[in-house]
Design a protein around this motif. Sequence first.
Motif, PDB file in Angstrom:
ATOM      1  N   GLY A  10     -42.375 -33.294  -5.915  1.00 20.59           N
ATOM      2  CA  GLY A  10     -43.501 -34.143  -6.299  1.00 20.59           C
ATOM      3  C   GLY A  10     -43.096 -35.401  -7.058  1.00 20.59           C
ATOM      4  O   GLY A  10     -43.790 -35.838  -7.977  1.00 20.59           O
ATOM      5  N   GLY A  11     -41.973 -35.990  -6.668  1.00 17.20           N
ATOM      6  CA  GLY A  11     -41.551 -37.251  -7.292  1.00 17.20           C
ATOM      7  C   GLY A  11     -40.806 -37.101  -8.591  1.00 17.20           C
ATOM      8  O   GLY A  11     -40.532 -38.088  -9.277  1.00 17.20           O
ATOM      9  N   THR A  12     -40.461 -35.863  -8.943  1.00 23.89           N
ATOM     10  CA  THR A  12     -39.712 -35.676 -10.186  1.00 23.89           C
ATOM     11  C   THR A  12     -38.699 -34.541 -10.003  1.00 23.89           C
ATOM     12  O   THR A  12     -38.506 -34.050  -8.897  1.00 23.89           O
ATOM     13  CB  THR A  12     -40.687 -35.448 -11.372  1.00 23.89           C
ATOM     14  OG1 THR A  12     -39.927 -35.360 -12.579  1.00 23.89           O
ATOM     15  CG2 THR A  12     -41.521 -34.192 -11.188  1.00 23.89           C
ATOM     16  N   LEU A  13     -38.013 -34.178 -11.080  1.00 27.47           N
ATOM     17  CA  LEU A  13     -37.060 -33.084 -10.976  1.00 27.47           C
ATOM     18  C   LEU A  13     -37.813 -31.755 -10.890  1.00 27.47           C
ATOM     19  O   LEU A  13     -38.890 -31.614 -11.468  1.00 27.47           O
ATOM     20  CB  LEU A  13     -36.100 -33.094 -12.180  1.00 27.47           C
ATOM     21  CG  LEU A  13     -35.206 -34.343 -12.301  1.00 27.47           C
ATOM     22  CD1 LEU A  13     -34.453 -34.355 -13.629  1.00 27.47           C
ATOM     23  CD2 LEU A  13     -34.229 -34.440 -11.123  1.00 27.47           C
ATOM     24  N   PRO A  14     -37.265 -30.764 -10.169  1.00 28.46           N
ATOM     25  CA  PRO A  14     -37.975 -29.507  -9.926  1.00 28.46           C
ATOM     26  C   PRO A  14     -38.065 -28.595 -11.157  1.00 28.46           C
ATOM     27  O   PRO A  14     -38.904 -27.703 -11.190  1.00 28.46           O
ATOM     28  CB  PRO A  14     -37.138 -28.811  -8.847  1.00 28.46           C
ATOM     29  CG  PRO A  14     -36.195 -29.837  -8.322  1.00 28.46           C
ATOM     30  CD  PRO A  14     -36.001 -30.835  -9.430  1.00 28.46           C
ATOM     31  N   TRP A  15     -37.169 -28.800 -12.122  1.00 31.46           N
ATOM     32  CA  TRP A  15     -37.083 -27.882 -13.258  1.00 31.46           C
ATOM     33  C   TRP A  15     -37.629 -28.557 -14.518  1.00 31.46           C
ATOM     34  O   TRP A  15     -37.631 -29.785 -14.621  1.00 31.46           O
ATOM     35  CB  TRP A  15     -35.626 -27.469 -13.485  1.00 31.46           C
ATOM     36  CG  TRP A  15     -34.664 -28.595 -13.267  1.00 31.46           C
ATOM     37  CD1 TRP A  15     -34.296 -29.556 -14.166  1.00 31.46           C
ATOM     38  CD2 TRP A  15     -33.958 -28.907 -12.050  1.00 31.46           C
ATOM     39  NE1 TRP A  15     -33.418 -30.432 -13.588  1.00 31.46           N
ATOM     40  CE2 TRP A  15     -33.194 -30.065 -12.295  1.00 31.46           C
ATOM     41  CE3 TRP A  15     -33.925 -28.300 -10.771  1.00 31.46           C
ATOM     42  CZ2 TRP A  15     -32.398 -30.638 -11.298  1.00 31.46           C
ATOM     43  CZ3 TRP A  15     -33.121 -28.878  -9.800  1.00 31.46           C
ATOM     44  CH2 TRP A  15     -32.362 -30.031 -10.064  1.00 31.46           C
ATOM     45  N   PRO A  16     -38.068 -27.699 -15.476  1.00 27.32           N
ATOM     46  CA  PRO A  16     -38.447 -28.270 -16.770  1.00 27.32           C
ATOM     47  C   PRO A  16     -37.208 -28.861 -17.434  1.00 27.32           C
ATOM     48  O   PRO A  16     -36.097 -28.452 -17.136  1.00 27.32           O
ATOM     49  CB  PRO A  16     -38.967 -27.075 -17.575  1.00 27.32           C
ATOM     50  CG  PRO A  16     -38.721 -25.861 -16.788  1.00 27.32           C
ATOM     51  CD  PRO A  16     -38.175 -26.226 -15.456  1.00 27.32           C
ATOM     52  N   LYS A  23     -24.725 -27.166 -10.402  1.00 26.48           N
ATOM     53  CA  LYS A  23     -25.394 -26.059  -9.711  1.00 26.48           C
ATOM     54  C   LYS A  23     -26.349 -25.372 -10.676  1.00 26.48           C
ATOM     55  O   LYS A  23     -25.914 -24.676 -11.600  1.00 26.48           O
ATOM     56  CB  LYS A  23     -24.361 -25.051  -9.201  1.00 26.48           C
ATOM     57  CG  LYS A  23     -23.472 -25.617  -8.104  1.00 26.48           C
ATOM     58  CD  LYS A  23     -22.509 -24.545  -7.610  1.00 26.48           C
ATOM     59  CE  LYS A  23     -21.714 -25.061  -6.414  1.00 26.48           C
ATOM     60  NZ  LYS A  23     -20.783 -24.039  -5.906  1.00 26.48           N
ATOM     61  N   ILE A  24     -27.638 -25.564 -10.457  1.00 27.95           N
ATOM     62  CA  ILE A  24     -28.661 -24.891 -11.241  1.00 27.95           C
ATOM     63  C   ILE A  24     -28.832 -23.502 -10.641  1.00 27.95           C
ATOM     64  O   ILE A  24     -29.179 -23.379  -9.460  1.00 27.95           O
ATOM     65  CB  ILE A  24     -30.005 -25.665 -11.174  1.00 27.95           C
ATOM     66  CG1 ILE A  24     -29.820 -27.160 -11.507  1.00 27.95           C
ATOM     67  CG2 ILE A  24     -31.058 -25.000 -12.062  1.00 27.95           C
ATOM     68  CD1 ILE A  24     -29.566 -27.503 -12.934  1.00 27.95           C
ATOM     69  N   GLN A  25     -28.561 -22.478 -11.455  1.00 31.19           N
ATOM     70  CA  GLN A  25     -28.517 -21.134 -10.869  1.00 31.19           C
ATOM     71  C   GLN A  25     -29.856 -20.426 -10.986  1.00 31.19           C
ATOM     72  O   GLN A  25     -29.963 -19.305 -11.451  1.00 31.19           O
ATOM     73  CB  GLN A  25     -27.372 -20.345 -11.510  1.00 31.19           C
ATOM     74  CG  GLN A  25     -26.043 -20.948 -11.053  1.00 31.19           C
ATOM     75  CD  GLN A  25     -24.838 -20.472 -11.826  1.00 31.19           C
ATOM     76  OE1 GLN A  25     -24.952 -19.722 -12.791  1.00 31.19           O
ATOM     77  NE2 GLN A  25     -23.666 -20.914 -11.412  1.00 31.19           N
ATOM     78  N   LYS A  26     -30.886 -21.147 -10.576  1.00 34.47           N
ATOM     79  CA  LYS A  26     -32.234 -20.562 -10.576  1.00 34.47           C
ATOM     80  C   LYS A  26     -33.030 -21.305  -9.520  1.00 34.47           C
ATOM     81  O   LYS A  26     -32.839 -22.513  -9.335  1.00 34.47           O
ATOM     82  CB  LYS A  26     -32.864 -20.757 -11.962  1.00 34.47           C
ATOM     83  CG  LYS A  26     -34.214 -20.101 -12.145  1.00 34.47           C
ATOM     84  CD  LYS A  26     -34.661 -20.208 -13.596  1.00 34.47           C
ATOM     85  CE  LYS A  26     -36.099 -19.732 -13.763  1.00 34.47           C
ATOM     86  NZ  LYS A  26     -36.521 -19.772 -15.176  1.00 34.47           N
ATOM     87  N   ASP A  27     -33.887 -20.589  -8.817  1.00 36.17           N
ATOM     88  CA  ASP A  27     -34.680 -21.220  -7.760  1.00 36.17           C
ATOM     89  C   ASP A  27     -35.938 -21.850  -8.321  1.00 36.17           C
ATOM     90  O   ASP A  27     -36.629 -21.247  -9.147  1.00 36.17           O
ATOM     91  CB  ASP A  27     -35.031 -20.182  -6.681  1.00 36.17           C
ATOM     92  CG  ASP A  27     -33.849 -19.935  -5.755  1.00 36.17           C
ATOM     93  OD1 ASP A  27     -33.331 -20.924  -5.212  1.00 36.17           O
ATOM     94  OD2 ASP A  27     -33.441 -18.768  -5.597  1.00 36.17           O
ATOM     95  N   TYR A  28     -36.184 -23.058  -7.883  1.00 36.61           N
ATOM     96  CA  TYR A  28     -37.453 -23.728  -8.188  1.00 36.61           C
ATOM     97  C   TYR A  28     -38.020 -24.239  -6.878  1.00 36.61           C
ATOM     98  O   TYR A  28     -37.268 -24.537  -5.945  1.00 36.61           O
ATOM     99  CB  TYR A  28     -37.206 -24.926  -9.127  1.00 36.61           C
ATOM    100  CG  TYR A  28     -36.800 -24.548 -10.518  1.00 36.61           C
ATOM    101  CD1 TYR A  28     -37.755 -24.271 -11.495  1.00 36.61           C
ATOM    102  CD2 TYR A  28     -35.451 -24.457 -10.862  1.00 36.61           C
ATOM    103  CE1 TYR A  28     -37.374 -23.918 -12.784  1.00 36.61           C
ATOM    104  CE2 TYR A  28     -35.069 -24.108 -12.142  1.00 36.61           C
ATOM    105  CZ  TYR A  28     -36.021 -23.831 -13.097  1.00 36.61           C
ATOM    106  OH  TYR A  28     -35.642 -23.478 -14.366  1.00 36.61           O
TER     107      TYR A  28
END
Length: 221
Positions: free
Chosen positions: A22-28, A162-167
């Motif tokens: 949505g136009g931004t990064l997937p994670w907080p 590598k972000i080790q969590k799915d978003y």
Amino acid sequence: KSLPFSLTLILAATPSLGIGKGGTLPWPQLKKEMGYFARVTKRVPPRTDTAEGVRRCNAVIMGRKTWDSIPEKFRPLKGRLNVVLTRDSRTISPIKNLDDDAVEGPLISPDLTTLLHHLDNYPNPTPTKTQTQIERVFVIGGASIYKAALELPQTDRVLLTKIQKDYECDTFFPVDLDKEGSGWRRCEKGELEEWTGESVDEGGVVEGSVKFEFCLYEKET
Ligand code: FOL
């Protein structure tokens, strides 16, 4: 910037290579990850030959949507030459001379290839005030800019967190660097540390409920 020069991609991605939503990064917000991005893109390599009194900084190249995604208070990204790729040059001026007082820009260019030609001609069509030497050139996204950069021979390095969590994501990095035959080799921790000037923990970094790992890849010759 004089020839030859190379491009380094820098990004963070989920296990399924998601980079945006949505136009931004997937994670907080991940403060330690963003801090790494800021330090690495700002840090210039130790001086070798350059004369004293020459300002040295890195450049960050991004697509227009990535520019829009950076909080206004943080853009242009401080201490780096910002270049925004957009085909809509109506509101914005063409690339300008780097020896302005404010190094950050942003400069505008219609596409990566045109931009690289401009960088070739740097520095200083007219040597006037402060000389600025561009050191490292980072491509900071998004997906279409990474894809274009990956097709260039100048692109020889990728800094992947590598972000080790799915978003949930709607934008993805176009290449799986770990795949056999990808043409990319994952570097050792020591190589990453030497190139970035960072010291990294072998076991990765934890921030809240999220774990991530800083990686460097180099193109196979
Ligand atoms: N690469 C990595 N490793 N992580 C990222 O989050 C990332 N993000 C982008 C490109 N490559 C990346 C594109 N998105 C800012 C915001 C979004 C963004 C890139 C940069 C930004 O505001 N950066 C500030 C840091 C502000 C802070 O300290 O919170 C900067 O000065 O770099």
